[in-house]
Design an enzyme around this catalytic site. Structure first.
Site, mmCIF file in Angstrom:
data_model
loop_
_atom_site.group_PDB
_atom_site.id
_atom_site.type_symbol
_atom_site.label_atom_id
_atom_site.label_comp_id
_atom_site.label_asym_id
_atom_site.label_seq_id
_atom_site.Cartn_x
_atom_site.Cartn_y
_atom_site.Cartn_z
ATOM 1 N N CYS A 44 0.829 -1.211 0.000
ATOM 2 C CA CYS A 44 0.000 0.000 0.000
ATOM 3 C C CYS A 44 0.861 1.258 0.000
ATOM 4 N N CYS A 49 -1.678 1.789 -2.882
ATOM 5 C CA CYS A 49 -2.656 2.859 -2.646
ATOM 6 C C CYS A 49 -2.058 4.268 -2.678
ATOM 7 N N LYS A 52 -0.195 5.401 -5.951
ATOM 8 C CA LYS A 52 -1.253 5.403 -6.973
ATOM 9 C C LYS A 52 -2.130 6.643 -6.853
ATOM 10 N N TYR A 178 -9.274 -3.186 -10.876
ATOM 11 C CA TYR A 178 -8.946 -1.910 -10.234
ATOM 12 C C TYR A 178 -7.686 -1.281 -10.849
ATOM 13 N N GLU A 182 -7.424 2.125 -13.038
ATOM 14 C CA GLU A 182 -6.814 3.305 -12.412
ATOM 15 C C GLU A 182 -5.628 3.802 -13.243
ATOM 16 N N HIS A 436 -26.806 22.308 0.198
ATOM 17 C CA HIS A 436 -26.944 22.932 -1.109
ATOM 18 C C HIS A 436 -25.911 24.030 -1.308
ATOM 19 N N GLU A 441 -26.118 16.246 -2.313
ATOM 20 C CA GLU A 441 -27.537 16.407 -1.948
ATOM 21 C C GLU A 441 -28.433 15.513 -2.818
HETATM 22 P P1 FAD Z 1 1.363 -6.110 1.876
HETATM 23 O O1 FAD Z 1 0.967 -4.698 2.127
HETATM 24 O O2 FAD Z 1 1.485 -6.582 0.515
HETATM 25 O O3 FAD Z 1 2.607 -6.425 2.762
HETATM 26 C C1 FAD Z 1 3.286 -7.649 2.709
HETATM 27 C C2 FAD Z 1 4.745 -7.406 3.038
HETATM 28 O O4 FAD Z 1 5.373 -8.666 3.278
HETATM 29 C C3 FAD Z 1 5.525 -6.771 1.888
HETATM 30 O O5 FAD Z 1 6.177 -5.597 2.346
HETATM 31 C C4 FAD Z 1 6.524 -7.836 1.463
HETATM 32 O O6 FAD Z 1 7.766 -7.310 1.040
HETATM 33 C C5 FAD Z 1 6.684 -8.613 2.755
HETATM 34 N N1 FAD Z 1 7.132 -10.001 2.574
HETATM 35 C C6 FAD Z 1 6.595 -10.928 1.742
HETATM 36 N N2 FAD Z 1 7.205 -12.115 1.907
HETATM 37 C C7 FAD Z 1 8.144 -11.930 2.865
HETATM 38 C C8 FAD Z 1 9.087 -12.795 3.476
HETATM 39 N N3 FAD Z 1 9.151 -14.085 3.169
HETATM 40 N N4 FAD Z 1 9.913 -12.268 4.402
HETATM 41 C C9 FAD Z 1 9.852 -10.954 4.750
HETATM 42 N N5 FAD Z 1 8.961 -10.107 4.213
HETATM 43 C C10 FAD Z 1 8.116 -10.590 3.295
HETATM 44 N N6 FAD Z 1 -6.064 -1.115 -1.335
HETATM 45 C C11 FAD Z 1 -6.896 -0.151 -0.906
HETATM 46 O O7 FAD Z 1 -7.589 -0.342 0.100
HETATM 47 N N7 FAD Z 1 -7.001 1.060 -1.555
HETATM 48 C C12 FAD Z 1 -6.263 1.338 -2.657
HETATM 49 O O8 FAD Z 1 -6.370 2.439 -3.226
HETATM 50 C C13 FAD Z 1 -5.363 0.335 -3.139
HETATM 51 N N8 FAD Z 1 -4.598 0.572 -4.213
HETATM 52 C C14 FAD Z 1 -3.721 -0.394 -4.639
HETATM 53 C C15 FAD Z 1 -2.952 -0.116 -5.771
HETATM 54 C C16 FAD Z 1 -2.070 -1.065 -6.244
HETATM 55 C C17 FAD Z 1 -1.227 -0.760 -7.473
HETATM 56 C C18 FAD Z 1 -1.933 -2.303 -5.546
HETATM 57 C C19 FAD Z 1 -0.942 -3.325 -6.032
HETATM 58 C C20 FAD Z 1 -2.692 -2.581 -4.431
HETATM 59 C C21 FAD Z 1 -3.605 -1.627 -3.968
HETATM 60 N N9 FAD Z 1 -4.410 -1.865 -2.861
HETATM 61 C C22 FAD Z 1 -5.283 -0.897 -2.432
HETATM 62 C C23 FAD Z 1 -4.372 -3.145 -2.129
HETATM 63 C C24 FAD Z 1 -3.522 -3.017 -0.851
HETATM 64 O O9 FAD Z 1 -2.241 -2.501 -1.192
HETATM 65 C C25 FAD Z 1 -3.381 -4.374 -0.182
HETATM 66 O O10 FAD Z 1 -4.664 -4.918 0.053
HETATM 67 C C26 FAD Z 1 -2.646 -4.274 1.147
HETATM 68 O O11 FAD Z 1 -1.369 -3.720 0.978
HETATM 69 C C27 FAD Z 1 -2.524 -5.669 1.796
HETATM 70 O O12 FAD Z 1 -1.784 -5.594 2.988
HETATM 71 P P2 FAD Z 1 -0.995 -6.882 3.525
HETATM 72 O O13 FAD Z 1 -0.479 -6.492 4.867
HETATM 73 O O14 FAD Z 1 -1.826 -8.081 3.408
HETATM 74 O O15 FAD Z 1 0.213 -7.094 2.511
HETATM 75 P P1 NDP Z 2 -8.382 -7.504 -10.220
HETATM 76 O O1 NDP Z 2 -8.639 -8.835 -9.675
HETATM 77 O O2 NDP Z 2 -9.155 -6.338 -9.720
HETATM 78 O O3 NDP Z 2 -8.531 -7.536 -11.809
HETATM 79 C C1 NDP Z 2 -7.806 -8.412 -12.593
HETATM 80 C C2 NDP Z 2 -8.219 -8.202 -14.032
HETATM 81 O O4 NDP Z 2 -7.363 -8.946 -14.884
HETATM 82 C C3 NDP Z 2 -9.634 -8.656 -14.315
HETATM 83 O O5 NDP Z 2 -10.212 -7.754 -15.217
HETATM 84 C C4 NDP Z 2 -9.429 -10.027 -14.963
HETATM 85 O O6 NDP Z 2 -10.437 -10.344 -15.880
HETATM 86 C C5 NDP Z 2 -8.149 -9.795 -15.718
HETATM 87 N N1 NDP Z 2 -7.385 -11.018 -15.941
HETATM 88 C C6 NDP Z 2 -7.082 -11.981 -15.039
HETATM 89 N N2 NDP Z 2 -6.339 -12.945 -15.609
HETATM 90 C C7 NDP Z 2 -6.167 -12.592 -16.902
HETATM 91 C C8 NDP Z 2 -5.504 -13.184 -18.003
HETATM 92 N N3 NDP Z 2 -4.868 -14.342 -17.875
HETATM 93 N N4 NDP Z 2 -5.532 -12.548 -19.189
HETATM 94 C C9 NDP Z 2 -6.184 -11.368 -19.321
HETATM 95 N N5 NDP Z 2 -6.835 -10.757 -18.312
HETATM 96 C C10 NDP Z 2 -6.829 -11.372 -17.123
HETATM 97 O O7 NDP Z 2 -6.817 -7.298 -10.019
HETATM 98 P P2 NDP Z 2 -5.887 -6.041 -10.032
HETATM 99 O O8 NDP Z 2 -4.567 -6.556 -10.439
HETATM 100 O O9 NDP Z 2 -6.482 -4.911 -10.784
HETATM 101 O O10 NDP Z 2 -5.850 -5.626 -8.494
HETATM 102 C C11 NDP Z 2 -5.570 -6.600 -7.487
HETATM 103 C C12 NDP Z 2 -6.330 -6.313 -6.241
HETATM 104 O O11 NDP Z 2 -5.727 -5.218 -5.532
HETATM 105 C C13 NDP Z 2 -7.773 -5.849 -6.443
HETATM 106 O O12 NDP Z 2 -8.642 -6.928 -6.638
HETATM 107 C C14 NDP Z 2 -8.047 -5.114 -5.179
HETATM 108 O O13 NDP Z 2 -8.413 -6.031 -4.175
HETATM 109 C C15 NDP Z 2 -6.710 -4.485 -4.860
HETATM 110 N N6 NDP Z 2 -6.686 -3.087 -5.339
HETATM 111 C C16 NDP Z 2 -7.531 -2.179 -4.783
HETATM 112 C C17 NDP Z 2 -7.558 -0.887 -5.224
HETATM 113 C C18 NDP Z 2 -8.491 0.095 -4.613
HETATM 114 O O14 NDP Z 2 -9.029 -0.187 -3.553
HETATM 115 N N7 NDP Z 2 -8.720 1.239 -5.231
HETATM 116 C C19 NDP Z 2 -6.683 -0.416 -6.285
HETATM 117 C C20 NDP Z 2 -5.823 -1.460 -6.808
HETATM 118 C C21 NDP Z 2 -5.838 -2.732 -6.344
HETATM 119 P P3 NDP Z 2 -11.843 -11.001 -15.438
HETATM 120 O O15 NDP Z 2 -12.610 -9.946 -14.731
HETATM 121 O O16 NDP Z 2 -12.436 -11.397 -16.747
HETATM 122 O O17 NDP Z 2 -11.496 -12.169 -14.564
#
Ligand code: FAD
Ligand code: NDP
Length: 451
Positions: A44, A49, A52, A178, A182, A436, A441
């Site tokens: 994140c 997050c 992004k 997502y 985005e 308003h 609203e």
């Molecule tokens: P992470 O935050 O992924 O943390 C896991 C950590 O474990 C990492 O730092 C990794 O390096 C570490 N790790 C892994 N394996 C090991 C190991 N063996 N030893 C030591 N360290 C290790 N969610 C939202 O709510 N709002 C958003 O706007 C949003 N935007 C997103 C945009 C993108 C591009 C992405 C990819 C995700 C987004 N998410 C968003 C999803 C959100 O980031 C995740 O749901 C959240 O970070 C999950 O938290 P976590 O603690 O499970 O794992």
């Molecule tokens: P998502 O699961 O949201 O979307 C994955 C997309 O990739 C879907 O449209 C899926 O299609 C498509 N897809 C999957 N496999 C293939 C393939 N083999 N070939 C072509 N298309 C494929 O994943 P994201 O990677 O966008 O994000 C991961 C997660 O991170 C989200 O689900 C969300 O939980 C979290 N996130 C949250 C955000 C937020 O809160 N604003 C922002 C970014 C991430 P289909 O629908 O047909 O299966």
């Protein structure tokens, strides 16, 4: 007497869930260690997050320059500098990394900055040293998934998108979730010629269909080329750029291809086999309602369990686990009515049932909809429209779904999420006085159902 274990709790992964659980436990006097192989704050903070949303703000600003003209401002031609955005973003993330370090160190959590592997039900190996712990918490999150196809070595995921050396002139973003939606908005807003390719008929599967269609129209109006029912079959790298072959036979020449086709739980090289921690077919760690795995001393929270992969959910799970293990107060996570937002341009946000899921789950529903051009867009001339939609259960008049596409939709839906949790009825919405003039609203003035 010598303590049986080095630590009471050993957390693997300092992301949203791991940090929250570790510092809350340490605040209760629990002896905690946390291993992190990359940067504190996890996905994140570093590649999710936060960066992004910063990029999303930057992208949106281009439109705001145009909007000012109708309000009397004259602005010399705006000039965008990608390298400066990336550098400023990096500085902000480093500041956050330090805050996370303090959040952990202040209550006494021991930070081990390295990869961790489970080597027994109470043992974790980090940097060649084996530590023992009463309990182990897996909070390792997820990683991008890129499918196999010829030329996939030429594409990048969101992890790399945050550090691109140059902003591409022309970009293809693959996926309809997502991240793809985005980033299509981010690239387009920053001036790249942007195509989003999705394999299905309409992106954002699982969200309300009206909202998805409305967003797709708005994105097209803003210049994103949406290519649905299509996919990439192969990519070739040539001197003049990437030659991308689509499944329908089209060839597209582009500078750059970003894949956002989902994420998978990060369980590789974690040593789960060493003590038989069970995973599902997607490699997610299987847990019960108390986040306990099949191994009594090992727990898991957040994206590695692949349930609701959002930061606030990982945070809530961290707090629930600590309350369950180390206090006499339980703090269960309610997985119902979790609000969410796609930070697309414009934003899409929702809470509760979509119209489609409500029709499957309730015998009779009413739909209230409003689409309009916000007041700000009158003088600006911006053609962007806003959609607001309520789903109501006719049997008890409860509002069971709210969906919005428009500026800051997440801010609006966050408030409505409390109303839905509280069981608000449509009559309560109707008796609430509006503010308003706001777009908000509209939530309390939708009188006639559209169906
Ligand atoms: P992470 O935050 O992924 O943390 C896991 C950590 O474990 C990492 O730092 C990794 O390096 C570490 N790790 C892994 N394996 C090991 C190991 N063996 N030893 C030591 N360290 C290790 N969610 C939202 O709510 N709002 C958003 O706007 C949003 N935007 C997103 C945009 C993108 C591009 C992405 C990819 C995700 C987004 N998410 C968003 C999803 C959100 O980031 C995740 O749901 C959240 O970070 C999950 O938290 P976590 O603690 O499970 O794992
Ligand atoms: P998502 O699961 O949201 O979307 C994955 C997309 O990739 C879907 O449209 C899926 O299609 C498509 N897809 C999957 N496999 C293939 C393939 N083999 N070939 C072509 N298309 C494929 O994943 P994201 O990677 O966008 O994000 C991961 C997660 O991170 C989200 O689900 C969300 O939980 C979290 N996130 C949250 C955000 C937020 O809160 N604003 C922002 C970014 C991430 P289909 O629908 O047909 O299966």
């Amino acid at each position: 007497m010598k303590k049986k274990y080095d630590f009471d709790l050993f957390t693997i992964g300092a992301g949203s869930g791991g940090v929250r659980a570790s510092r809350f436990a340490a605040n209760l006097g629990v002896k905690v260690a946390i291993a992190e192989k990359a940067s504190l704050g996890g996905t994140c903070v570093n590649v999710g997050c936060i960066p992004k949303k910063l990029f999303s703000y930057a992208a949106h600003m281009r439109e705001e320059f145009d909007d000012t003209v109708g309000y009397g401002w004259s602005i010399k031609e705006a000039d965008f500098n990608w390298a400066r955005l990336v550098e400023n973003k990096n500085i902000e993330i480093e500041r956050l990394n330090k805050i996370y370090q303090n959040l952990l160190e202040n209550p006494g959590v021991k930070i081990l900055p390295d990869h961790a592997t489970i080597v027994g039900p109470h043992e974790v190996s980090v940097g060649g040293h084996v530590y023992s712990a009463d309990r182990i918490l897996i909070a390792t999150g997820g990683e991008p998934f890129i499918p196999q196809f010829p030329g996939n070595e030429h594409v990048y995921s969101s992890n790399e998108a945050f550090f691109l050396k140059e902003l591409p002139k022309k970009v293809l973003v693959v996926g309809g979730g997502y991240i793809a939606t985005e980033f299509a908005g981010i690239f387009n807003g920053l001036g790249c010629e942007t195509t989003q390719i999705y394999r299905g008929a309409m992106f954002l599967r699982g969200f309300d269909l009206d909202a998805r269609v409305f967003l797709s129209d708005e994105m097209r109006n803003k210049g994103v080329n949406l290519e649905f029912n299509n996919d990439i079959s192969a990519i070739e790298k040539n001197a003049d750029g990437l030659h991308v072959k689509l499944k329908d036979g089209q060839m597209i020449k582009t500078d750059s291809v970003m894949y956002a086709t989902g994420r998978k739980p990060l369980t590789s090289n974690l040593g789960l086999d060493s003590c038989g921690v069970k995973t599902d077919p997607a490699n997610a760690v299987i847990v019960d309602s108390n986040y306990q795995t099949n191994v009594e001393s090992i727990y898991a929270i957040g994206d590695v369990t692949n349930r609701v992969n959002l930061t606030p959910v990982a945070l809530a799970e961290g707090m629930a686990l600590v309350a369950h293990l180390y206090s006499d107060r339980s703090r269960p996570v309610s997985y119902e009515n979790i609000p969410c937002a796609v930070f697309s341009q414009p934003n899409l946000a929702c809470v509760g049932y979509t119209e489609e899921s409500a029709r499957q789950n309730f015998s009779e529903i009413s739909i209230f909809k409003s689409s309009f051009r916000a007041l700000k867009n009158t003088l600006s001339g911006n053609a962007e429209k806003t959609l607001m939609k309520l789903v109501v259960n006719k049997a008890n008049d409860r509002v069971i779904g709210a969906h919005m596409v428009g500026p800051d939709a997440g801010e609006s839906i966050q408030g409505l999420a409390i109303a839905l949790k509280a069981g608000a009825t449509k009559a309560m919405f109707d008796s609430t006085i509006g503010i308003h003039p706001t777009s908000g609203e509209e939530w309390v003035t939708m009188r006639e159902p559209s169906s």
